[in-house]
Design a protein around this motif. Structure first.
Motif, short mmCIF file in Angstrom:
data_model
loop_
_atom_site.label_atom_id
_atom_site.label_comp_id
_atom_site.label_asym_id
_atom_site.label_seq_id
_atom_site.Cartn_x
_atom_site.Cartn_y
_atom_site.Cartn_z
N THR A 156 0.84 -1.20 0.00
CA THR A 156 0.00 0.00 0.00
C THR A 156 0.87 1.25 0.00
OG1 THR A 156 -1.78 -1.12 1.18
CG2 THR A 156 -1.74 1.28 1.30
N ARG A 157 1.93 1.21 0.81
CA ARG A 157 2.82 2.37 0.91
C ARG A 157 3.53 2.63 -0.42
NH1 ARG A 157 4.03 5.44 4.96
NH2 ARG A 157 6.03 6.51 5.11
N GLU A 214 2.24 7.38 -6.35
CA GLU A 214 1.25 8.39 -6.75
C GLU A 214 1.73 9.79 -6.38
OE1 GLU A 214 -3.47 9.55 -5.98
OE2 GLU A 214 -2.62 7.72 -5.12
N ASP A 267 1.13 4.41 -2.72
CA ASP A 267 0.89 5.77 -2.25
C ASP A 267 2.07 6.69 -2.55
OD1 ASP A 267 -1.59 5.02 -1.33
OD2 ASP A 267 -0.98 4.85 0.78
#
Length: 286
Positions: free
Chosen positions: A49-50, A56, A53
């Protein structure tokens, strides 16, 4: 040649509790000082997930991470995993690197531990490490990531202890790279480590590995200690290296891997980073 820096110096080691906005502020600070080639050490907890993120956020801000650093077990107080955990970390590190769009994942090829009963054997170490990293070389190749084996040093040599660490000699790194015989496998030349390994023979060792060097860790030292201080503050003959790199068309980065005192005040840290940037400019002008 691009001027780079390890982002940890600016923002501290990444961890799942650190807001993504803080990571991006750190990258912004690096860019504001003239650094454009970022080195990012990977934290594994909640990594997927990191990774998305951060990707992005860096795309939105126009930043690029040039290289990452996979976790390693030896001498790493923050990593207590066994070999199987380490293997999973390698797999995740390659995926993380690919998501970030970085070119290289820097790896310590040192997962060989001799004992008093079975002292250091370079051939045995080579075979063990080749087999260990082969699946991750294939994964990296499939994901468009380069594996860069870092030049290391015998960290206990200052105490006169026998050899224990593979990749502390240039012929070991070169032989491992050549055995894979794949363009995705290269060398991250760590100038500080190699100065400790070779001393006055550092430049000759560097030339032996040069054609395989894709990225760097740049720092200096003296007194036989891995100090990670600024270039020109130690014993390395930087003009010889920089001229050779330019004359032989090195097109990778020059990436500082420096440390500072935890108690360094913010204004001193800023001045230190400004100096670091100017030193990199000097090196690239030689």
């Amino acid at each position: 040649m691009k001027k780079g820096i390890n982002a940890e110096f600016v923002l501290g080691y990444d961890n799942p509790e650190k807001p993504i906005s803080d990571v991006i502020k750190g990258f912004e600070y690096c860019y504001s000082l003239g650094f454009e080639s970022l080195d990012f050490s990977l934290s594994m907890k909640g990594w997927e997930t990191r990774a998305h993120d951060i990707k992005e956020a860096i795309d939105s801000n126009g930043y690029k991470i040039h290289q990452t650093h996979a976790p390693f077990r030896r001498n790493n107080g923050g990593f207590k995993g066994d070999l199987e955990v380490y293997k999973k970390c390698l797999e995740n590190s390659i995926e993380y690197t690919a998501i970030l769009g970085a070119k290289y994942c820097v790896v310590h090829a040192e997962e060989y531990y001799p004992t008093l009963e079975e002292p250091f054997d370079a051939k045995k170490a080579h075979d063990i490490l080749y087999d260990l990293y082969a699946p991750y070389v294939e994964l990296a190749k499939a994901r468009g990531v380069g594996i860069a084996f870092e030049s290391l040093f015998e960290d206990r040599a200052i105490y006169g202890e026998p050899r224990t660490r593979y990749s502390s000699k240039v012929e070991e790194i070169v032989s491992l790279i050549e055995r894979y015989n794949d363009g995705c496998v290269s060398c991250c030349w760590d100038f500080g480590h190699s100065q400790l390994s070779y001393g006055d023979g550092h430049f000759e060792a560097f030339k032996q590995a040069f054609k395989y060097i894709s990225c760097t860790h740049v720092h200096d030292n003296w007194a036989g200690m891995d100090l990670h201080t600024l270039p020109t503050f130690g014993n390395i003959d930087w003009p010889s290296f920089m001229r050779y790199m330019r004359e032989n068309r090195y097109n990778g980065n020059l990436s500082l891997e420096i440390v500072h005192g935890k108690n360094m005040p913010a204004e001193i840290k800023h001045a230190y980073l400004v100096l670091a940037s100017k030193i990199c400019d000097y090196l690239m002008s030689i």
